[in-house]
Design an enzyme around this catalytic site. Sequence first.
Site, short mmCIF file in Angstrom:
data_model
loop_
_atom_site.label_atom_id
_atom_site.label_comp_id
_atom_site.label_asym_id
_atom_site.label_seq_id
_atom_site.Cartn_x
_atom_site.Cartn_y
_atom_site.Cartn_z
N SER A 112 0.69 -1.22 0.15
CA SER A 112 0.19 0.07 0.14
C SER A 112 1.09 0.87 0.15
CB SER A 112 -0.58 0.35 1.36
OG SER A 112 -1.65 -1.09 1.31
N LEU A 123 -6.44 8.01 2.16
CA LEU A 123 -6.44 7.19 1.33
C LEU A 123 -5.76 6.53 1.06
CD1 LEU A 123 -8.37 10.01 -1.96
CD2 LEU A 123 -9.34 8.62 0.09
N GLU A 124 -5.68 5.24 0.88
CA GLU A 124 -4.67 3.84 0.67
C GLU A 124 -5.57 3.78 -0.67
OE1 GLU A 124 -3.57 0.47 2.39
OE2 GLU A 124 -5.26 1.49 3.42
N PHE A 125 -3.86 3.69 -1.76
CA PHE A 125 -3.91 2.46 -2.94
C PHE A 125 -3.44 0.85 -2.86
CE2 PHE A 125 -3.56 6.23 -6.47
CZ PHE A 125 -5.15 6.41 -6.06
#
Length: 130
Positions: A112, A123-125
């Site tokens: 992540s 926010l996290e990808f």
Amino acid sequence: MTPVTRLDHVVIAVSDWRVATDFYRDVVGAEVIGVGGGRVAFRIGPTQLSVHGPGMDLAGDVARLPVRPGNSDVCLVWDGPVEAAVAHLRRHGVEVETGPVPRFGAGGPGTSVYFRDPDGSLLEFISYEA
């Protein structure tokens, strides 16, 4: 067993409709859906981020402590290597706060990167590519 099959939507709050719309469309890749009254929602695959913002009447079906700009924490799946997510964020001038780091998400182990929307929500990808 309860017949719940997936998450349909969650609520985020924003302080500026236009700034948030540009960010979630351009950086997150969300489809912008008009929901009437100048309001929008952001669709990401089969999931929706319903948006509360300026000018909304929050009377009715909302949480006991309504979501406020900057207090959400949302993880989104990045379909590709996490290095591509980092490069994408940099192209848009978005600072990576943490990562890439190993994390465990709904799809199991992943990698992540964390960043913030214009209001400060985290926010996290997460990428599940090895």
